[in-house]
Design a protein around this motif. Structure first.
Motif, short mmCIF file in Angstrom:
data_model
loop_
_atom_site.label_atom_id
_atom_site.label_comp_id
_atom_site.label_asym_id
_atom_site.label_seq_id
_atom_site.Cartn_x
_atom_site.Cartn_y
_atom_site.Cartn_z
N ARG A 4 -6.39 13.16 -46.34
CA ARG A 4 -7.76 12.66 -46.48
C ARG A 4 -7.84 11.71 -47.69
O ARG A 4 -7.30 12.01 -48.75
CB ARG A 4 -8.75 13.79 -46.73
N ARG A 31 -15.88 4.01 -46.53
CA ARG A 31 -15.39 5.22 -45.89
C ARG A 31 -15.20 6.30 -46.95
O ARG A 31 -14.55 6.07 -47.96
CB ARG A 31 -14.07 4.96 -45.17
N ILE A 34 -11.63 9.46 -44.71
CA ILE A 34 -10.67 8.90 -43.77
C ILE A 34 -9.68 9.98 -43.37
O ILE A 34 -9.15 10.69 -44.23
CB ILE A 34 -9.94 7.71 -44.40
N THR A 35 -9.43 10.11 -42.08
CA THR A 35 -8.59 11.18 -41.57
C THR A 35 -7.47 10.62 -40.69
O THR A 35 -7.54 9.49 -40.21
CB THR A 35 -9.41 12.19 -40.75
N SER A 37 -4.95 9.65 -37.65
CA SER A 37 -5.10 9.06 -36.31
C SER A 37 -6.15 7.95 -36.28
O SER A 37 -6.26 7.24 -35.26
CB SER A 37 -5.43 10.11 -35.24
N GLN A 38 -6.90 7.77 -37.35
CA GLN A 38 -7.86 6.68 -37.41
C GLN A 38 -7.14 5.38 -37.79
O GLN A 38 -6.03 5.39 -38.31
CB GLN A 38 -8.95 6.98 -38.44
N ASP A 39 -7.80 4.25 -37.51
CA ASP A 39 -7.29 2.97 -37.96
C ASP A 39 -7.63 2.79 -39.44
O ASP A 39 -8.79 3.02 -39.85
CB ASP A 39 -7.91 1.82 -37.16
N ILE A 40 -6.63 2.41 -40.22
CA ILE A 40 -6.83 2.21 -41.65
C ILE A 40 -6.28 0.85 -42.05
O ILE A 40 -5.35 0.34 -41.42
CB ILE A 40 -6.17 3.33 -42.48
N LYS A 56 -2.91 2.15 -37.02
CA LYS A 56 -3.18 3.57 -36.83
C LYS A 56 -2.46 4.40 -37.88
O LYS A 56 -1.28 4.15 -38.18
CB LYS A 56 -2.72 4.01 -35.43
N TRP A 57 -3.15 5.40 -38.43
CA TRP A 57 -2.51 6.30 -39.40
C TRP A 57 -1.79 7.41 -38.64
O TRP A 57 -2.39 8.31 -38.10
CB TRP A 57 -3.56 6.86 -40.35
N GLN A 211 -16.00 15.23 -39.59
CA GLN A 211 -17.20 14.54 -39.09
C GLN A 211 -18.09 14.03 -40.21
O GLN A 211 -18.95 13.17 -39.98
CB GLN A 211 -17.99 15.48 -38.17
N ASP A 213 -18.80 11.85 -43.28
CA ASP A 213 -18.25 10.63 -43.88
C ASP A 213 -19.37 9.90 -44.63
O ASP A 213 -19.88 8.88 -44.18
CB ASP A 213 -17.65 9.74 -42.79
#
Length: 221
Positions: A4, A31, A34-35, A37-40, A56-57, A211, A213
């Motif tokens: 995170r 943000r 940030i977790t 599988s998200q785009d970073i 993608k992370w 969830q 953020d």
């Protein structure tokens, strides 16, 4: 496992801090949680110099048969990043910087995990050490990344035994330079930011939910 972080810094300030073109914009928004599988956003080499782009992370190696893995690749351990098949090629020539302005870790206290927020003492954006790869197949292209993790420095030891590797600004260009291939030289750039620059404080369990953020994630308790 490190999973995170925050990037609330406005995009134009990120671009200024990393000497990137100001006119080009990804449309980044603040943000606070940030977790994986998200785009970073990452900073990497391109034909036109350094670029800020979204990936993608969770690294998918170029040789994978499908655009996913059977194991977690959000972190690449410093002890194995130069040798493990998933990471060794990106480590040699596809290193990246991952901008952040803080991250989270959970400290075990009397059997309970207490979330803490860690940032630079003076605030502002900094960079995790990362690697990236490109998977291609069936007309699809996927760029993805991992954040390198290592044993905790003196500042982090009271919270957790490991931490994300942080690159000092003086070493940004050296870390991104694909001409540098000597393992010991490259590893020497990891966690080059002094531990005295980090500060941390306990925060609300609000951050525990992916969830959530918003600014409540970083408010001290």
């Amino acid at each position: 496992m490190f999973g995170r972080f925050t990037l609330q810094t406005p995009e134009f300030q990120i671009r200024k801090a990393f000497h990137l073109p100001i006119g080009e914009q990804l449309g980044l928004t603040p943000r606070y949680n940030i977790t994986p599988s998200q785009d970073i956003p990452i900073i990497r080499n391109s034909d036109n110099g350094h670029e800020l782009t979204l990936v993608k992370w969770g690294l998918v190696p170029h040789w994978s048969k499908e655009p996913k893995t059977k194991y977690s690749t959000i972190n690449a351990r410093i002890e194995a990043v130069a040798e493990k098949p998933t990471y060794r090629t990106p480590f040699k020539s596809q290193r990246c910087l991952i901008p952040a302005d803080g991250f989270y870790e959970w400290k075990l206290v009397n059997g309970h995990k207490i979330p803490h927020y860690i940032r630079m003492h003076k605030g502002g954006v900094f960079a995790f050490a990362g690697i990236w790869d490109r998977w291609e197949g069936d007309g699809e292209t996927l760029d993805s990344c991992s954040i390198i993790v290592m044993p905790a420095n003196e500042a982090m030891k009271p919270i957790h035994e490991r931490m994300p590797a942080i690159i000092a600004p003086a070493h940004y260009d050296l870390w991104l330079d694909s001409r540098a291939t000597d393992k010991d030289e490259i590893l020497g750039y990891l966690n080059s930011a002094p531990s005295s620059q980090l500060k941390f404080y306990p925060i609300s369990p609000w951050v525990n939910s992916p969830q959530h953020d918003d600014e409540r994630c970083i408010q001290p308790t």
